[in-house]
Design an enzyme around this catalytic site. Sequence first.
Site, PDB file in Angstrom:
ATOM      1  N   ASP A  63       0.850  -1.188   0.000  1.00  0.00           N
ATOM      2  CA  ASP A  63       0.000   0.000   0.000  1.00  0.00           C
ATOM      3  C   ASP A  63       0.892   1.247   0.000  1.00  0.00           C
ATOM      4  OD1 ASP A  63      -3.219   0.535   0.946  1.00  0.00           O
ATOM      5  OD2 ASP A  63      -1.810   2.208   1.102  1.00  0.00           O
TER       6      ASP A  63
ATOM      7  N   GLN B  15     -14.263   2.572   1.138  1.00  0.00           N
ATOM      8  CA  GLN B  15     -13.634   2.176  -0.127  1.00  0.00           C
ATOM      9  C   GLN B  15     -13.362   3.414  -0.984  1.00  0.00           C
ATOM     10  OE1 GLN B  15     -15.755  -0.775  -2.451  1.00  0.00           O
ATOM     11  NE2 GLN B  15     -14.030  -1.046  -3.858  1.00  0.00           N
ATOM     12  N   SER B  16     -12.136   3.523  -1.480  1.00  0.00           N
ATOM     13  CA  SER B  16     -11.770   4.668  -2.318  1.00  0.00           C
ATOM     14  C   SER B  16     -11.329   4.250  -3.710  1.00  0.00           C
ATOM     15  CB  SER B  16     -10.658   5.486  -1.649  1.00  0.00           C
ATOM     16  OG  SER B  16      -9.518   4.679  -1.435  1.00  0.00           O
ATOM     17  N   VAL B  17     -10.915   2.998  -3.880  1.00  0.00           N
ATOM     18  CA  VAL B  17     -10.533   2.480  -5.198  1.00  0.00           C
ATOM     19  C   VAL B  17     -11.522   1.371  -5.540  1.00  0.00           C
ATOM     20  CG1 VAL B  17      -8.746   1.382  -6.578  1.00  0.00           C
ATOM     21  CG2 VAL B  17      -8.095   3.030  -4.808  1.00  0.00           C
TER      22      VAL B  17
ATOM     23  N   HIS C  31     -10.224  -5.218  -3.436  1.00  0.00           N
ATOM     24  CA  HIS C  31      -8.892  -5.514  -2.900  1.00  0.00           C
ATOM     25  C   HIS C  31      -9.025  -5.891  -1.440  1.00  0.00           C
ATOM     26  CE1 HIS C  31      -9.795  -1.235  -2.688  1.00  0.00           C
ATOM     27  NE2 HIS C  31      -9.132  -1.201  -1.543  1.00  0.00           N
TER      28      HIS C  31
ATOM     29  N   HIS D 137      -7.113  -5.757   2.077  1.00  0.00           N
ATOM     30  CA  HIS D 137      -6.012  -5.172   2.851  1.00  0.00           C
ATOM     31  C   HIS D 137      -5.469  -6.240   3.803  1.00  0.00           C
ATOM     32  CE1 HIS D 137      -6.953  -0.781   2.129  1.00  0.00           C
ATOM     33  NE2 HIS D 137      -8.146  -1.286   1.855  1.00  0.00           N
TER      34      HIS D 137
HETATM   35  P1  AMP Z   1      -9.771   1.452   0.024  1.00  0.00           P
HETATM   36  O1  AMP Z   1      -9.903   2.790   0.698  1.00  0.00           O
HETATM   37  O2  AMP Z   1     -10.245   0.284   0.854  1.00  0.00           O
HETATM   38  O3  AMP Z   1     -10.390   1.485  -1.365  1.00  0.00           O
HETATM   39  O4  AMP Z   1      -8.226   1.196  -0.151  1.00  0.00           O
HETATM   40  C1  AMP Z   1      -7.481   1.779  -1.177  1.00  0.00           C
HETATM   41  C2  AMP Z   1      -6.044   1.692  -0.762  1.00  0.00           C
HETATM   42  O5  AMP Z   1      -5.256   1.888  -1.917  1.00  0.00           O
HETATM   43  C3  AMP Z   1      -5.620   2.750   0.258  1.00  0.00           C
HETATM   44  O6  AMP Z   1      -5.105   2.097   1.423  1.00  0.00           O
HETATM   45  C4  AMP Z   1      -4.560   3.548  -0.473  1.00  0.00           C
HETATM   46  O7  AMP Z   1      -3.506   3.960   0.365  1.00  0.00           O
HETATM   47  C5  AMP Z   1      -4.090   2.557  -1.543  1.00  0.00           C
HETATM   48  N1  AMP Z   1      -3.531   3.147  -2.739  1.00  0.00           N
HETATM   49  C6  AMP Z   1      -4.014   4.196  -3.447  1.00  0.00           C
HETATM   50  N2  AMP Z   1      -3.254   4.441  -4.522  1.00  0.00           N
HETATM   51  C7  AMP Z   1      -2.255   3.514  -4.504  1.00  0.00           C
HETATM   52  C8  AMP Z   1      -1.142   3.237  -5.336  1.00  0.00           C
HETATM   53  N3  AMP Z   1      -0.869   3.951  -6.428  1.00  0.00           N
HETATM   54  N4  AMP Z   1      -0.325   2.199  -5.009  1.00  0.00           N
HETATM   55  C9  AMP Z   1      -0.583   1.457  -3.905  1.00  0.00           C
HETATM   56  N5  AMP Z   1      -1.617   1.671  -3.078  1.00  0.00           N
HETATM   57  C10 AMP Z   1      -2.447   2.684  -3.365  1.00  0.00           C
END
Ligand code: AMP
Length: 124
Positions: A41, A104-106, A110, A112
């Site tokens: 991460d 969730q932001s992406v 996934h 963690h």
């Molecule tokens: P979530 O908020 O559960 O969607 O988790 C998204 C995660 O992706 C967060 O912990 C971010 O720190 C991580 N993240 C975002 N951009 C990147 C990146 N380019 N490479 C690795 N991790 C990332």
Amino acid sequence: MVPPENTPGKTPAKTLFQRIIDRELPGKFVHEDNQCVAIEDINPGAPLHLLVIPRKPLPRLVDATAEDQALLGHLLLVANRLAVEKGYGDAYRVVINSGADAGQSVFHLHVHVLAGRPFRWPPG
Ligand code: AMP
């Protein structure tokens, strides 16, 4: 779920994680197989913070179906194996945020994997 930018006739936009998987963006890979990858991460919440990401771009866990049963099991087994291999078999946390209000932001499913510090319950 079809993201709004994925209109008929247009090439669907890739997710951030799909672009990392496809080596269009940098990522620190710690695992790869035919079903998933694992990366570090970029903004770690613990000494160990890995993301296990399926190659199949399921947006959220809620979008998974019975067809994904074996894949979901595989992601957990990979998460477990990585935690053990990194020396955290005694205590680690696995988190899946499904939906923006859950954190969730992406929007590419996934898992963690966090370890190396105490964790409280319930999570914030
Ligand atoms: P979530 O908020 O559960 O969607 O988790 C998204 C995660 O992706 C967060 O912990 C971010 O720190 C991580 N993240 C975002 N951009 C990147 C990146 N380019 N490479 C690795 N991790 C990332």
